[in-house]
Design a protein around this motif. Structure first.
Motif, PDB file in Angstrom:
ATOM      1  N   PRO A 170       0.717  -1.198  -0.002  1.00 14.77           N
ATOM      2  CA  PRO A 170       0.153   0.310   0.097  1.00 14.77           C
ATOM      3  C   PRO A 170       1.001   0.671   0.188  1.00 14.77           C
ATOM      4  CG  PRO A 170      -0.427  -1.296   1.936  1.00 14.77           C
ATOM      5  CD  PRO A 170       0.493  -2.119   1.367  1.00 14.77           C
ATOM      6  N   LEU A 171       1.650   1.262   0.978  1.00 16.20           N
ATOM      7  CA  LEU A 171       2.809   2.510   1.225  1.00 16.20           C
ATOM      8  C   LEU A 171       1.736   3.750   1.289  1.00 16.20           C
ATOM      9  CD1 LEU A 171       5.173   2.559  -2.505  1.00 16.20           C
ATOM     10  CD2 LEU A 171       5.178   1.405   0.021  1.00 16.20           C
ATOM     11  N   VAL A 172       1.621   3.527   2.597  1.00 19.58           N
ATOM     12  CA  VAL A 172       1.237   4.301   3.162  1.00 19.58           C
ATOM     13  C   VAL A 172       2.191   5.835   3.918  1.00 19.58           C
ATOM     14  CG1 VAL A 172       0.095   5.515   5.377  1.00 19.58           C
ATOM     15  CG2 VAL A 172      -1.185   3.845   4.529  1.00 19.58           C
ATOM     16  N   THR A 173       2.090   7.017   3.019  1.00 19.74           N
ATOM     17  CA  THR A 173       2.775   7.335   2.701  1.00 19.74           C
ATOM     18  C   THR A 173       2.206   9.495   2.639  1.00 19.74           C
ATOM     19  OG1 THR A 173       2.483   7.997   0.543  1.00 19.74           O
ATOM     20  CG2 THR A 173       4.619   6.973   0.811  1.00 19.74           C
ATOM     21  N   ASP A 174       0.743   9.222   3.614  1.00 24.69           N
ATOM     22  CA  ASP A 174       0.593  10.690   4.324  1.00 24.69           C
ATOM     23  C   ASP A 174      -0.648  10.165   4.892  1.00 24.69           C
ATOM     24  OD1 ASP A 174       0.304  12.977   5.231  1.00 24.69           O
ATOM     25  OD2 ASP A 174      -0.748  13.763   2.995  1.00 24.69           O
ATOM     26  N   ILE A 175      -1.102  11.080   5.060  1.00 30.82           N
ATOM     27  CA  ILE A 175      -2.592  11.082   6.333  1.00 30.82           C
ATOM     28  C   ILE A 175      -2.828  12.464   6.849  1.00 30.82           C
ATOM     29  CG2 ILE A 175      -2.144   8.613   7.341  1.00 30.82           C
ATOM     30  CD1 ILE A 175      -1.704   9.734   9.876  1.00 30.82           C
ATOM     31  N   ASP A 176      -4.247  12.224   6.483  1.00 30.36           N
ATOM     32  CA  ASP A 176      -5.304  13.745   6.736  1.00 30.36           C
ATOM     33  C   ASP A 176      -6.338  13.048   7.731  1.00 30.36           C
ATOM     34  OD1 ASP A 176      -4.910  16.624   7.605  1.00 30.36           O
ATOM     35  OD2 ASP A 176      -4.659  16.905   5.247  1.00 30.36           O
ATOM     36  N   LEU A 177      -6.589  14.325   9.238  1.00 35.08           N
ATOM     37  CA  LEU A 177      -7.956  13.868   9.441  1.00 35.08           C
ATOM     38  C   LEU A 177      -8.361  15.252   9.989  1.00 35.08           C
ATOM     39  CD1 LEU A 177      -8.592  12.869  12.130  1.00 35.08           C
ATOM     40  CD2 LEU A 177      -7.315  14.071  13.467  1.00 35.08           C
ATOM     41  N   SER A 178      -9.494  15.327   9.594  1.00 27.22           N
ATOM     42  CA  SER A 178     -10.488  16.455   9.884  1.00 27.22           C
ATOM     43  C   SER A 178     -10.542  17.446  10.642  1.00 27.22           C
ATOM     44  CB  SER A 178     -11.874  15.797   8.831  1.00 27.22           C
ATOM     45  OG  SER A 178     -12.172  15.104  10.387  1.00 27.22           O
ATOM     46  N   VAL A 179     -11.188  18.365  10.730  1.00 23.95           N
ATOM     47  CA  VAL A 179     -11.016  19.661  11.612  1.00 23.95           C
ATOM     48  C   VAL A 179     -11.977  19.469  12.541  1.00 23.95           C
ATOM     49  CG1 VAL A 179     -11.484  21.811  12.449  1.00 23.95           C
ATOM     50  CG2 VAL A 179      -9.975  21.384  10.348  1.00 23.95           C
ATOM     51  N   ASP A 180     -13.030  18.568  12.246  1.00 24.61           N
ATOM     52  CA  ASP A 180     -13.983  17.983  13.377  1.00 24.61           C
ATOM     53  C   ASP A 180     -13.628  16.127  14.539  1.00 24.61           C
ATOM     54  OD1 ASP A 180     -14.583  16.216  11.773  1.00 24.61           O
ATOM     55  OD2 ASP A 180     -16.230  16.569  11.345  1.00 24.61           O
ATOM     56  N   ASP A 181     -12.170  16.244  13.821  1.00 21.06           N
ATOM     57  CA  ASP A 181     -11.613  15.464  14.141  1.00 21.06           C
ATOM     58  C   ASP A 181     -12.208  13.771  14.121  1.00 21.06           C
ATOM     59  OD1 ASP A 181      -9.427  16.216  14.873  1.00 21.06           O
ATOM     60  OD2 ASP A 181     -10.066  16.546  16.850  1.00 21.06           O
ATOM     61  N   ARG A 182     -12.858  13.713  12.959  1.00 20.32           N
ATOM     62  CA  ARG A 182     -14.369  12.554  12.953  1.00 20.32           C
ATOM     63  C   ARG A 182     -13.723  11.398  11.613  1.00 20.32           C
ATOM     64  NH1 ARG A 182     -20.399  12.396  10.385  1.00 20.32           N
ATOM     65  NH2 ARG A 182     -20.360   9.996  10.157  1.00 20.32           N
ATOM     66  N   PHE A 183     -13.025  12.019  10.285  1.00 21.39           N
ATOM     67  CA  PHE A 183     -12.478  11.556   9.329  1.00 21.39           C
ATOM     68  C   PHE A 183     -10.662  11.647   9.247  1.00 21.39           C
ATOM     69  CE2 PHE A 183     -16.879  12.384   8.052  1.00 21.39           C
ATOM     70  CZ  PHE A 183     -17.603  10.541   7.944  1.00 21.39           C
ATOM     71  N   LEU A 184     -10.331  10.020   9.379  1.00 14.67           N
ATOM     72  CA  LEU A 184      -9.313   9.891   8.709  1.00 14.67           C
ATOM     73  C   LEU A 184      -9.291   9.590   7.402  1.00 14.67           C
ATOM     74  CD1 LEU A 184      -5.905  10.487   9.987  1.00 14.67           C
ATOM     75  CD2 LEU A 184      -6.403   7.287  10.677  1.00 14.67           C
ATOM     76  N   TYR A 185      -8.399  10.014   6.282  1.00 15.30           N
ATOM     77  CA  TYR A 185      -7.129  10.231   5.090  1.00 15.30           C
ATOM     78  C   TYR A 185      -6.565   9.651   5.057  1.00 15.30           C
ATOM     79  CZ  TYR A 185     -11.726  12.483   4.133  1.00 15.30           C
ATOM     80  OH  TYR A 185     -13.984  12.868   3.892  1.00 15.30           O
ATOM     81  N   VAL A 186      -6.431   8.191   4.501  1.00 16.26           N
ATOM     82  CA  VAL A 186      -4.694   7.617   4.249  1.00 16.26           C
ATOM     83  C   VAL A 186      -4.472   7.613   3.427  1.00 16.26           C
ATOM     84  CG1 VAL A 186      -3.436   5.671   5.237  1.00 16.26           C
ATOM     85  CG2 VAL A 186      -6.102   5.901   6.773  1.00 16.26           C
ATOM     86  N   ILE A 237      -7.476  18.567   3.065  1.00 16.33           N
ATOM     87  CA  ILE A 237      -8.925  18.652   3.104  1.00 16.33           C
ATOM     88  C   ILE A 237      -9.024  20.401   3.923  1.00 16.33           C
ATOM     89  CG2 ILE A 237     -10.197  17.582   5.121  1.00 16.33           C
ATOM     90  CD1 ILE A 237      -8.744  15.739   6.055  1.00 16.33           C
ATOM     91  N   SER A 238     -10.761  20.621   3.284  1.00 16.69           N
ATOM     92  CA  SER A 238     -11.058  22.084   3.505  1.00 16.69           C
ATOM     93  C   SER A 238     -11.641  21.918   5.195  1.00 16.69           C
ATOM     94  CB  SER A 238     -12.277  21.749   2.605  1.00 16.69           C
ATOM     95  OG  SER A 238     -13.776  20.581   2.822  1.00 16.69           O
ATOM     96  N   ARG A 239     -11.697  23.339   5.298  1.00 15.54           N
ATOM     97  CA  ARG A 239     -11.796  23.142   6.948  1.00 15.54           C
ATOM     98  C   ARG A 239     -13.555  22.582   7.061  1.00 15.54           C
ATOM     99  NH1 ARG A 239     -10.161  29.031   7.712  1.00 15.54           N
ATOM    100  NH2 ARG A 239     -10.707  29.542   5.291  1.00 15.54           N
ATOM    101  N   ASP A 240     -13.845  22.620   5.914  1.00 16.68           N
ATOM    102  CA  ASP A 240     -15.335  22.308   6.501  1.00 16.68           C
ATOM    103  C   ASP A 240     -15.388  20.697   6.194  1.00 16.68           C
ATOM    104  OD1 ASP A 240     -15.549  22.069   3.625  1.00 16.68           O
ATOM    105  OD2 ASP A 240     -17.161  23.578   3.464  1.00 16.68           O
ATOM    106  N   GLY A 241     -14.428  20.292   6.062  1.00 15.46           N
ATOM    107  CA  GLY A 241     -14.663  18.358   5.743  1.00 15.46           C
ATOM    108  C   GLY A 241     -15.196  18.730   4.450  1.00 15.46           C
ATOM    109  N   ARG A 242     -15.507  19.106   3.414  1.00 13.03           N
ATOM    110  CA  ARG A 242     -16.485  19.058   2.262  1.00 13.03           C
ATOM    111  C   ARG A 242     -15.496  18.222   1.403  1.00 13.03           C
ATOM    112  NH1 ARG A 242     -21.774  19.430   3.419  1.00 13.03           N
ATOM    113  NH2 ARG A 242     -22.391  20.493   4.867  1.00 13.03           N
ATOM    114  N   ARG A 243     -14.141  18.463   1.251  1.00 15.82           N
ATOM    115  CA  ARG A 243     -13.418  18.371  -0.338  1.00 15.82           C
ATOM    116  C   ARG A 243     -12.173  17.995   0.386  1.00 15.82           C
ATOM    117  NH1 ARG A 243     -16.621  23.002   0.538  1.00 15.82           N
ATOM    118  NH2 ARG A 243     -14.384  23.804   1.287  1.00 15.82           N
ATOM    119  N   VAL A 244     -11.486  17.065  -0.374  1.00 15.86           N
ATOM    120  CA  VAL A 244     -10.617  16.057  -0.015  1.00 15.86           C
ATOM    121  C   VAL A 244      -9.766  16.547  -1.516  1.00 15.86           C
ATOM    122  CG1 VAL A 244      -9.151  14.007   0.625  1.00 15.86           C
ATOM    123  CG2 VAL A 244     -11.231  15.162   1.498  1.00 15.86           C
ATOM    124  N   TYR A 245      -8.887  17.174  -1.661  1.00 17.09           N
ATOM    125  CA  TYR A 245      -7.670  17.425  -2.397  1.00 17.09           C
ATOM    126  C   TYR A 245      -6.327  16.494  -2.345  1.00 17.09           C
ATOM    127  CZ  TYR A 245     -10.207  21.276  -2.900  1.00 17.09           C
ATOM    128  OH  TYR A 245     -10.774  22.762  -3.151  1.00 17.09           O
TER     129      TYR A 245
END
Length: 468
Positions: free
Chosen positions: A321-337, A390-398
């Motif tokens: 998989p080579l997990v090379t980045d993760i990001d956590l939404s501002v509300d701490d609900r969703f983690l993107y891997v 991730i956008s601050r409102d959590g609706r968009r991921v780039y």
């Protein structure tokens, strides 16, 4: 009587930050792998109502060659509103842009025209070496008392130790090394903090010679890359505890602490296990009077025909998989891997951080799959979701597709290309899908590769908060 007003993009709490206006622009690091052309900051239009939506609308070329832009960040953010902040009236105005290979740090002013950032200062490698004792600047975070920049190497050709340099908020001069007592720490990579608890956390990759030409098989199988994270007293700048994940878990890279300042946990992504090529996500947390790290997600390698694999992977018959980045939404609900090897971006609900639940996935690219974007179904993609923002409102991921020049060449020897995708998120139930209107690629970036993205006004990995 003069009345001071804080920068309107600063928010005292993550809850308020999540109500911020949507970003209209994104800044993207673009680099020339050959080092023969200058690197640049590309500016993308992210306003869905704009005629130029999804297009490159600004381009700031740097004056030198051979920088390899990688990670970068803002000079100031919401941490300026912390009660102890000595500079509460700084502005989120300047982009601090290191060159990972050149050790130069560029300061770009996004005013008056945010589509055309202007280079206003270059901090040379000599200043970084002389004043802080470091080289190879990597990650930038805006702290309440200065600009923090991690570095992978030591000065004057020394392999290490790596560490953190601090820059002045206003003059951008290098103040010096942050560490007063580094204890056993030698390898460096990312860093973050629990500011209200006076805790700083750092992770490990490798020294410059260990990363310069990509992954070195002997070092990986010899378990020589980083495999620990470190905890520090933020106020005293003193090492407190080293936690070893186990030397089979090579390269714990990106750190993402909870945005809620009353919480003292966070996630770290591990690139690869030498036992089975899997990747993993670990949770750091308190365990009595000490810190502990618990593995909460395993992502297995995917079997593949060796004929479809680059030389480095042929003996294994599998795609890691080579997990090379993760990001956590501002509300701490969703983690993107980001699974750069398999070409998958996975969304987890981490409302219970000890028990993540998989809630969504998108595949783009991949070493073997080469999954196309829905907007161009006949174009196989190289690279994979790599840097995540991730956008601050959590609706968009780039997501952008290049990792690091030498890794690109190892894992995608036929070329990694350049592309950046936007994914739309269902913030209530989870799930995500590519936006067919937003997919700049190839010549849009003038032949350069693209790495990290920063969003105008801040994003999920740029700010820290001192109020819940």
């Amino acid at each position: 009587m003069t009345r001071w007003t804080p920068d309107p993009s600063f928010y005292p709490s993550p809850r308020e930050a999540a109500t911020a206006p949507a970003e209209k622009l994104a800044y993207v690091a673009a680099f020339d792998r050959a080092g023969q052309r200058p690197d640049a900051i590309a500016v993308l239009d992210t306003d869905p109502g704009s005629d130029a939506y999804g297009q490159v609308v600004g381009w700031t070329e740097l004056p030198f060659t051979g920088d390899e832009l990688h990670h970068f960040g803002w000079n100031a953010c919401s941490s300026a509103l912390c009660p102890t902040a000595p500079h509460p009236h700084v502005e989120r105005r300047y982009l601090i842009v290191p060159g990972l290979r050149s050790s130069r740090i560029h300061v770009l002013d996004t005013r008056p025209d945010p589509r055309q950032p202007r280079l206003v200062k270059v901090i040379g490698p000599e200043e970084l070496a002389e004043r802080a004792g470091y080289s190879r600047p990597h990650t930038v975070h805006c702290g309440p008392d200065g600009i923090y920049v991690s570095a992978l190497g030591g000065a004057d050709g020394q392999e290490g130790p790596g560490g953190i340099a601090v820059l002045d908020h206003t003059s951008f001069e290098v103040r010096g090394a942050w560490e007063a007592d580094r204890g056993p720490q030698f390898l460096a990579y990312d860093f973050w903090w629990h500011y209200n608890r006076d805790v700083l956390v750092t992770s490990e990759w490798g020294t410059p010679s260990m990363i310069e030409d990509g992954i070195i098989g002997e070092l990986l199988l010899g378990r020589r890359y980083g495999h620990a994270i470190h905890f520090w007293d933020l106020a005293k700048r003193r090492h407190v505890q080293r936690v070893d994940l186990g030397d089979q878990y090579q390269m714990p890279l990106e750190l993402r602490p909870a945005h809620d300042p009353t919480k003292t946990y966070g996630f770290v992504g591990v690139v690869i296990s030498v036992a089975d090529l899997s990747a993993s996500i670990w949770l750091w947390h308190r365990d009595g009077d000490a810190w502990a790290v618990t593995k909460v997600i395993d992502i297995p390698a995917e079997p593949a025909d060796p004929a479809d694999l680059p030389d480095l992977l042929k003996p294994f018959g599998a795609v890691p998989p080579l997990v090379t980045d993760i990001d956590l939404s501002v509300d701490d609900r969703f983690l993107y891997v980001s699974c750069w090897g398999t070409g998958e971006l996975i969304q987890y609900d981490v409302s219970d951080p000890f028990h993540p639940v998989r809630t969504g996935s998108v595949r783009l690219g991949g070493i073997v799959a080469r999954t196309a974007h829905p907007a161009y179904p006949d174009e196989p993609l190289s690279g994979g979701p790599q840097m995540v923002e991730i956008s601050r409102d959590g609706r968009r991921v780039y997501v952008s597709n290049s990792l690091y020049g030498s890794w690109d060449d190892q894992f995608y020897p036929d070329g990694v290309g350049a592309w950046l995708a936007k994914l739309d998120v269902d913030p209530e139930r989870g799930g995500l899908a590519p936006d067919p209107r937003f997919f700049p690629r190839g010549d849009d970036f003038r032949g350069l590769r693209v790495h990290q993205t920063r969003l105008q006004g801040g994003d999920a990995s740029s700010d820290s908060y001192c109020f819940p």
